[in-house]
Write a protein that holds these residues in place. Structure first.
Motif, PDB file in Angstrom:
ATOM      1  N   UNK A 118     -31.936  30.825 -32.263  1.00 28.27           N
ATOM      2  CA  UNK A 118     -30.890  31.693 -31.717  1.00 28.27           C
ATOM      3  C   UNK A 118     -29.829  31.985 -32.767  1.00 28.27           C
ATOM      4  N   UNK A 119     -29.556  31.028 -33.638  1.00 25.45           N
ATOM      5  CA  UNK A 119     -28.523  31.223 -34.657  1.00 25.45           C
ATOM      6  C   UNK A 119     -28.870  32.359 -35.608  1.00 25.45           C
ATOM      7  N   UNK A 149     -39.463  35.270 -27.277  1.00 22.08           N
ATOM      8  CA  UNK A 149     -39.078  34.275 -28.286  1.00 22.08           C
ATOM      9  C   UNK A 149     -38.779  32.911 -27.661  1.00 22.08           C
ATOM     10  N   UNK A 150     -38.978  32.791 -26.352  1.00 21.29           N
ATOM     11  CA  UNK A 150     -38.643  31.558 -25.635  1.00 21.29           C
ATOM     12  C   UNK A 150     -39.901  30.857 -25.147  1.00 21.29           C
ATOM     13  N   UNK A 151     -39.904  29.551 -25.248  1.00 22.39           N
ATOM     14  CA  UNK A 151     -41.033  28.772 -24.747  1.00 22.39           C
ATOM     15  C   UNK A 151     -40.553  27.357 -24.455  1.00 22.39           C
ATOM     16  N   UNK A 152     -41.295  26.606 -23.643  1.00 23.84           N
ATOM     17  CA  UNK A 152     -40.836  25.273 -23.254  1.00 23.84           C
ATOM     18  C   UNK A 152     -41.280  24.188 -24.233  1.00 23.84           C
ATOM     19  N   UNK A 153     -40.431  23.201 -24.386  1.00 18.41           N
ATOM     20  CA  UNK A 153     -40.775  21.984 -25.113  1.00 18.41           C
ATOM     21  C   UNK A 153     -39.993  20.847 -24.460  1.00 18.41           C
ATOM     22  N   UNK A 154     -39.961  19.691 -25.087  1.00 13.48           N
ATOM     23  CA  UNK A 154     -39.159  18.595 -24.538  1.00 13.48           C
ATOM     24  C   UNK A 154     -37.772  18.614 -25.171  1.00 13.48           C
ATOM     25  N   UNK A 155     -36.843  17.929 -24.550  1.00 11.81           N
ATOM     26  CA  UNK A 155     -35.477  17.908 -25.075  1.00 11.81           C
ATOM     27  C   UNK A 155     -35.421  17.272 -26.460  1.00 11.81           C
ATOM     28  N   UNK A 156     -36.159  16.188 -26.654  1.00 11.84           N
ATOM     29  CA  UNK A 156     -36.092  15.492 -27.943  1.00 11.84           C
ATOM     30  C   UNK A 156     -36.712  16.330 -29.060  1.00 11.84           C
ATOM     31  N   UNK A 157     -37.820  17.001 -28.774  1.00 11.76           N
ATOM     32  CA  UNK A 157     -38.456  17.835 -29.799  1.00 11.76           C
ATOM     33  C   UNK A 157     -37.577  19.038 -30.123  1.00 11.76           C
ATOM     34  N   UNK A 158     -36.985  19.624 -29.104  1.00 11.76           N
ATOM     35  CA  UNK A 158     -36.091  20.761 -29.329  1.00 11.76           C
ATOM     36  C   UNK A 158     -34.911  20.346 -30.196  1.00 11.76           C
ATOM     37  N   UNK A 159     -34.393  19.166 -29.943  1.00 13.51           N
ATOM     38  CA  UNK A 159     -33.294  18.651 -30.755  1.00 13.51           C
ATOM     39  C   UNK A 159     -33.749  18.413 -32.188  1.00 13.51           C
ATOM     40  N   UNK A 160     -34.971  17.918 -32.361  1.00  9.06           N
ATOM     41  CA  UNK A 160     -35.514  17.669 -33.694  1.00  9.06           C
ATOM     42  C   UNK A 160     -35.698  18.971 -34.474  1.00  9.06           C
ATOM     43  N   UNK A 161     -36.130  20.002 -33.782  1.00 13.39           N
ATOM     44  CA  UNK A 161     -36.343  21.301 -34.434  1.00 13.39           C
ATOM     45  C   UNK A 161     -35.033  21.917 -34.896  1.00 13.39           C
ATOM     46  N   UNK A 162     -33.996  21.786 -34.089  1.00 21.03           N
ATOM     47  CA  UNK A 162     -32.669  22.291 -34.432  1.00 21.03           C
ATOM     48  C   UNK A 162     -32.740  23.783 -34.770  1.00 21.03           C
ATOM     49  N   UNK A 163     -32.146  24.192 -35.910  1.00 18.66           N
ATOM     50  CA  UNK A 163     -32.102  25.607 -36.293  1.00 18.66           C
ATOM     51  C   UNK A 163     -33.143  25.961 -37.347  1.00 18.66           C
ATOM     52  N   UNK A 164     -34.250  25.240 -37.351  1.00 24.70           N
ATOM     53  CA  UNK A 164     -35.292  25.494 -38.340  1.00 24.70           C
ATOM     54  C   UNK A 164     -36.353  26.445 -37.797  1.00 24.70           C
ATOM     55  N   UNK A 165     -37.174  26.949 -38.711  1.00 24.55           N
ATOM     56  CA  UNK A 165     -38.275  27.843 -38.354  1.00 24.55           C
ATOM     57  C   UNK A 165     -39.580  27.052 -38.284  1.00 24.55           C
ATOM     58  N   UNK A 166     -40.259  27.060 -37.152  1.00 26.55           N
ATOM     59  CA  UNK A 166     -41.570  26.407 -37.092  1.00 26.55           C
ATOM     60  C   UNK A 166     -42.524  27.066 -38.087  1.00 26.55           C
ATOM     61  N   UNK A 167     -43.260  26.260 -38.838  1.00 22.16           N
ATOM     62  CA  UNK A 167     -44.185  26.803 -39.835  1.00 22.16           C
ATOM     63  C   UNK A 167     -45.145  27.784 -39.160  1.00 22.16           C
ATOM     64  N   UNK A 175     -35.187  27.370 -42.928  1.00 26.42           N
ATOM     65  CA  UNK A 175     -36.233  26.556 -43.540  1.00 26.42           C
ATOM     66  C   UNK A 175     -37.403  26.312 -42.593  1.00 26.42           C
ATOM     67  N   UNK A 176     -38.603  26.195 -43.199  1.00 22.31           N
ATOM     68  CA  UNK A 176     -39.800  25.856 -42.430  1.00 22.31           C
ATOM     69  C   UNK A 176     -39.684  24.444 -41.868  1.00 22.31           C
ATOM     70  N   UNK A 177     -40.348  24.255 -40.743  1.00 22.04           N
ATOM     71  CA  UNK A 177     -40.258  22.959 -40.059  1.00 22.04           C
ATOM     72  C   UNK A 177     -41.593  22.620 -39.419  1.00 22.04           C
ATOM     73  N   UNK A 178     -41.997  21.352 -39.548  1.00 24.41           N
ATOM     74  CA  UNK A 178     -43.149  20.808 -38.834  1.00 24.41           C
ATOM     75  C   UNK A 178     -42.680  19.549 -38.119  1.00 24.41           C
ATOM     76  N   UNK A 179     -43.051  19.424 -36.878  1.00 22.79           N
ATOM     77  CA  UNK A 179     -42.680  18.240 -36.105  1.00 22.79           C
ATOM     78  C   UNK A 179     -43.285  17.007 -36.758  1.00 22.79           C
ATOM     79  N   UNK A 180     -42.467  16.040 -37.125  1.00 20.04           N
ATOM     80  CA  UNK A 180     -42.907  14.921 -37.960  1.00 20.04           C
ATOM     81  C   UNK A 180     -44.026  14.109 -37.331  1.00 20.04           C
TER      82      UNK A 180
END
Length: 266
Positions: A129-130, A139-157, A234-239
């Motif tokens: 959103x930023x 551009x919207x889809x569901x995930x869990x609260x913790x994963x969404x927090x982990x993703x933050x303002x990054x771009x999923x690869x 930045x690109x992001x992959x869920x750890x």
């Protein structure tokens, strides 16, 4: 300052100030000239005017700041919303829609392959959103609260997660046309979260197969995604999923991984 012209400006500071102070209806006048210790006296009429019209003046200043920034950042959308973000982003209708879908068919979110439940569901902006500064449905889809927090303002690869996003959105699309209760919920979402009629008619019309649907989604989303990358997101992959996804290098493999995990979405 019509009375001070041309070479008349080329005088000492004290002489210039004397000329300036002869003007009428100025906002302020100089009382003492002494570098950083210079003092000025505001015109009482101007102070009254500014106080009375401060909201208008503030709006004019904000408008010109936005115009200035938008001209110099033409590839950045929603500058006004970023400077003055809404106090609350209303995504409750989107969340209710996905909760209804979960009741009809089990859904796994795309980052950690976690099966979603009504008790732990958070709505993620695939492109943050930023950057986009909107809450459009695609551009919207569901995930869990913790994963969404982990993703933050990054771009999923993109090569890892876009194929999975497309498959998840296609499941939503199919279920929306199959079940009236989901279609009604979708229509309620669309009033607030599908603001481009061309996108709606092209992407959500009835009778599309997965290839057609995903191609339209990519056509809409990929330029926005790339623009966000160009702006430094930045690109992001869920750890927790990174080790399993390191071998995913193209869309074909990503689709096979998705189908193995979730089925064909029918």
């Amino acid at each position: 300052m019509d009375k001070v012209k041309g070479k008349e400006w080329n005088v000492s500071e004290s002489a210039l100030i004397s000329k300036i102070n002869q003007e009428r209806r100025l906002m302020y006048y100089f009382e003492k000239l002494n570098g950083m210790q210079t003092t000025i006296r505001f015109n009482a009429d101007w102070l009254s005017y500014i106080h009375k019209n401060q909201e208008i003046i503030k709006g004019w200043m904000q408008y010109n700041i936005i115009v200035y920034l938008q001209r110099r950042n033409p590839s950045v959308p929603g500058i006004a919303d970023k400077l003055y973000p809404p106090q609350e982003r209303k995504l409750e209708k989107i969340k209710r829609y996905w909760k209804l879908l979960i009741e009809v068919q089990p859904i796994h979110e795309i980052y950690g392959h976690v099966q979603l439940s009504e008790k732990d569901i958070s709505i993620d902006h695939f492109v943050p959103w930023s950057y986009v500064a909107h809450d459009e449905f695609w551009n919207l889809h569901p995930t869990t609260r913790s994963i969404n927090s982990s993703k933050s303002n990054n771009l999923p690869t993109w090569d890892v997660y876009f194929p999975q996003l497309a498959r998840l959105e296609f499941i939503s699309y199919e279920m929306m046309w199959k079940y009236e209760i989901l279609h009604d919920a979708f229509e309620k979402c669309a009033k607030e979260h599908l603001n481009d009629n061309a996108v709606r008619s092209k992407m959500y019309r009835k009778g599309q197969d997965f290839l057609c649907f995903s191609s339209v989604l990519e056509e809409i989303m990929q330029p926005v995604y790339q623009s966000a990358r160009n702006c430094g997101f930045k690109d992001w992959i869920y750890k927790e999923a990174e080790a399993d996804l390191m071998c995913v290098s193209d869309r074909k493999i990503a689709n096979e991984l998705w189908e193995t995990t979730f089925g064909n979405g029918a």
